[in-house]
Design a protein around this motif. Structure first.
Motif, short mmCIF file in Angstrom:
data_model
loop_
_atom_site.label_atom_id
_atom_site.label_comp_id
_atom_site.label_asym_id
_atom_site.label_seq_id
_atom_site.Cartn_x
_atom_site.Cartn_y
_atom_site.Cartn_z
N HIS A 1 22.07 137.28 66.82
CA HIS A 1 22.40 136.05 67.55
C HIS A 1 23.60 136.28 68.46
CE1 HIS A 1 19.76 132.79 66.75
NE2 HIS A 1 19.77 132.98 65.44
N THR A 2 24.60 136.96 67.93
CA THR A 2 25.81 137.22 68.72
C THR A 2 25.51 138.11 69.92
OG1 THR A 2 27.05 137.12 66.64
CG2 THR A 2 28.20 138.04 68.54
N ILE A 3 24.77 139.20 69.69
CA ILE A 3 24.47 140.14 70.78
C ILE A 3 23.62 139.47 71.86
CG2 ILE A 3 23.36 142.32 71.42
CD1 ILE A 3 23.91 143.30 68.55
N SER A 4 22.57 138.75 71.41
CA SER A 4 21.67 138.13 72.40
C SER A 4 22.40 137.08 73.23
CB SER A 4 20.45 137.52 71.69
OG SER A 4 20.85 136.60 70.70
N LYS A 5 23.32 136.36 72.57
CA LYS A 5 24.11 135.35 73.27
C LYS A 5 24.95 136.01 74.37
CE LYS A 5 27.23 131.79 71.84
NZ LYS A 5 27.94 131.23 70.67
N GLU A 6 25.58 137.12 74.03
CA GLU A 6 26.41 137.86 74.99
C GLU A 6 25.58 138.37 76.16
OE1 GLU A 6 29.78 138.55 75.35
OE2 GLU A 6 29.86 136.93 73.89
N ILE A 7 24.40 138.92 75.84
CA ILE A 7 23.55 139.49 76.88
C ILE A 7 23.10 138.40 77.87
CG2 ILE A 7 21.25 140.51 77.31
CD1 ILE A 7 21.73 142.22 74.78
N VAL A 8 22.66 137.27 77.32
CA VAL A 8 22.19 136.20 78.21
C VAL A 8 23.35 135.59 78.99
CG1 VAL A 8 21.02 133.95 78.28
CG2 VAL A 8 20.14 135.76 76.81
N LYS A 9 24.50 135.50 78.35
CA LYS A 9 25.70 134.99 79.04
C LYS A 9 26.03 135.88 80.24
CE LYS A 9 30.56 134.16 78.15
NZ LYS A 9 31.54 134.99 77.44
N PHE A 10 25.99 137.18 80.01
CA PHE A 10 26.24 138.16 81.07
C PHE A 10 25.23 137.99 82.20
CE2 PHE A 10 25.36 142.41 82.89
CZ PHE A 10 26.64 142.80 83.30
N ALA A 11 23.96 137.84 81.81
CA ALA A 11 22.89 137.69 82.80
C ALA A 11 23.10 136.43 83.65
CB ALA A 11 21.54 137.65 82.10
N VAL A 12 23.49 135.35 83.00
CA VAL A 12 23.73 134.09 83.73
C VAL A 12 24.89 134.26 84.71
CG1 VAL A 12 24.51 131.69 83.46
CG2 VAL A 12 22.74 132.59 81.94
N GLU A 13 25.96 134.87 84.22
CA GLU A 13 27.15 135.08 85.07
C GLU A 13 26.84 135.94 86.29
OE1 GLU A 13 30.45 134.85 81.44
OE2 GLU A 13 30.03 136.78 82.41
N LYS A 14 25.93 136.90 86.11
CA LYS A 14 25.60 137.82 87.20
C LYS A 14 24.45 137.31 88.07
CE LYS A 14 28.50 141.19 86.13
NZ LYS A 14 29.52 141.75 87.04
N GLY A 15 23.92 136.17 87.73
CA GLY A 15 22.82 135.61 88.53
C GLY A 15 21.52 136.39 88.39
N VAL A 16 21.30 136.98 87.21
CA VAL A 16 20.09 137.76 86.96
C VAL A 16 18.88 136.83 86.85
CG1 VAL A 16 18.95 139.12 85.13
CG2 VAL A 16 21.28 139.68 85.84
N SER A 17 17.74 137.24 87.42
CA SER A 17 16.54 136.41 87.31
C SER A 17 15.53 136.98 86.33
CB SER A 17 15.90 136.22 88.68
OG SER A 17 15.79 137.45 89.34
N VAL A 18 15.57 138.29 86.10
CA VAL A 18 14.65 138.91 85.15
C VAL A 18 15.42 139.89 84.25
CG1 VAL A 18 12.55 140.29 84.86
CG2 VAL A 18 12.79 138.85 86.88
N ILE A 19 15.20 139.76 82.94
CA ILE A 19 15.80 140.71 82.00
C ILE A 19 14.70 141.67 81.54
CG2 ILE A 19 16.83 141.02 79.69
CD1 ILE A 19 18.24 138.37 80.02
N GLY A 20 14.95 142.96 81.65
CA GLY A 20 13.97 143.95 81.23
C GLY A 20 14.28 144.45 79.83
N LEU A 21 13.26 144.47 78.99
CA LEU A 21 13.42 144.99 77.64
C LEU A 21 12.37 146.06 77.38
CD1 LEU A 21 13.87 141.64 75.65
CD2 LEU A 21 15.67 143.26 76.21
N GLU A 22 12.75 146.97 76.49
CA GLU A 22 11.84 148.04 76.12
C GLU A 22 10.71 147.49 75.26
OE1 GLU A 22 12.66 151.84 73.39
OE2 GLU A 22 14.22 151.43 74.84
N ASP A 23 9.49 147.83 75.62
CA ASP A 23 8.35 147.42 74.80
C ASP A 23 8.30 148.29 73.55
OD1 ASP A 23 5.99 146.72 73.67
OD2 ASP A 23 4.75 147.12 75.42
#
Ligand SMILES: [Zn+2]
Length: 181
Positions: A33-55
């Motif tokens: 929960h902590t890591i995912s929150k940080e990642i999405v927060k970072f993405a929002v701050e940077k104006g990211v529109s797509v997050i890529g994850l390893e399948d």
């Protein structure tokens, strides 16, 4: 402790094992929960529109290849998968698309010259046998996943699903390589 209890096989040992498993699950859940929150927060701050994850459903060629199969399954797959699920729904709430990419060769492909080789990678370090580019192997993997995700973003932009915006590399490619030992 788990190993010891497993070999014991008594009822109390089994109970204790269950207790540990539950504790571990809750701990991982909190961490995820902590890591995912940080990642999405970072993405929002940077104006990211797509997050890529390893399948993770396919074959993995990354860091866990030296881990025994059984341990790999128990300790990483569900936790990684859970982390991805958390990232996915937190991203969705923020209006960010999550895209899963095939991780094949992502940690063997040079981000400077595109040369693919097993020899490019030696555990944690990456050194391109063709052009000499050096960096941390996991960072290289992340950069290649970013490239693949960017291709997907272009498709969405060309279809009008996303408003196009200029590229910005979010991973610092100047980061020094991590030396082992
Ligand atoms: Zn290269």
């Amino acid at each position: 402790m788990r190993k010891r209890l497993q070999s014991k096989g008594t009822l109390s040992a089994k109970r204790m094992l269950k207790h540990i498993a539950g504790k571990e699950k809750r701990l991982m859940r909190d961490v995820n929960h902590t890591i995912s929150k940080e990642i999405v927060k970072f993405a929002v701050e940077k104006g990211v529109s797509v997050i890529g994850l390893e399948d993770l459903t396919g074959i993995r060629e990354t860091t866990l290849s030296n881990t025994p199969k059984k341990r790999r399954h128990n300790h990483s797959s569900w936790a990684f998968r859970q982390l991805q699920t958390f990232i996915e729904y937190k991203a969705r709430e923020a209006g960010i698309i999550t895209h899963y990419v095939d991780p094949s060769y992502t940690s063997q492909t040079c981000i400077r010259c595109n040369h693919i080789s097993k020899n490019n990678r030696n555990r944690l370090s990456f050194r391109c046998e063709k052009c000499g580019y050096e960096n941390n192997a996991d960072l290289i993997g992340a950069m290649n996943i970013e490239h693949k995700t960017r291709d997907y973003r272009y498709i969405l932009e060309s279809q009008g699903v996303l408003v196009s915006h200029p590229d910005e590399c979010l991973i610092d490619i100047q980061a020094p390589p991590v030396r082992e030992g």
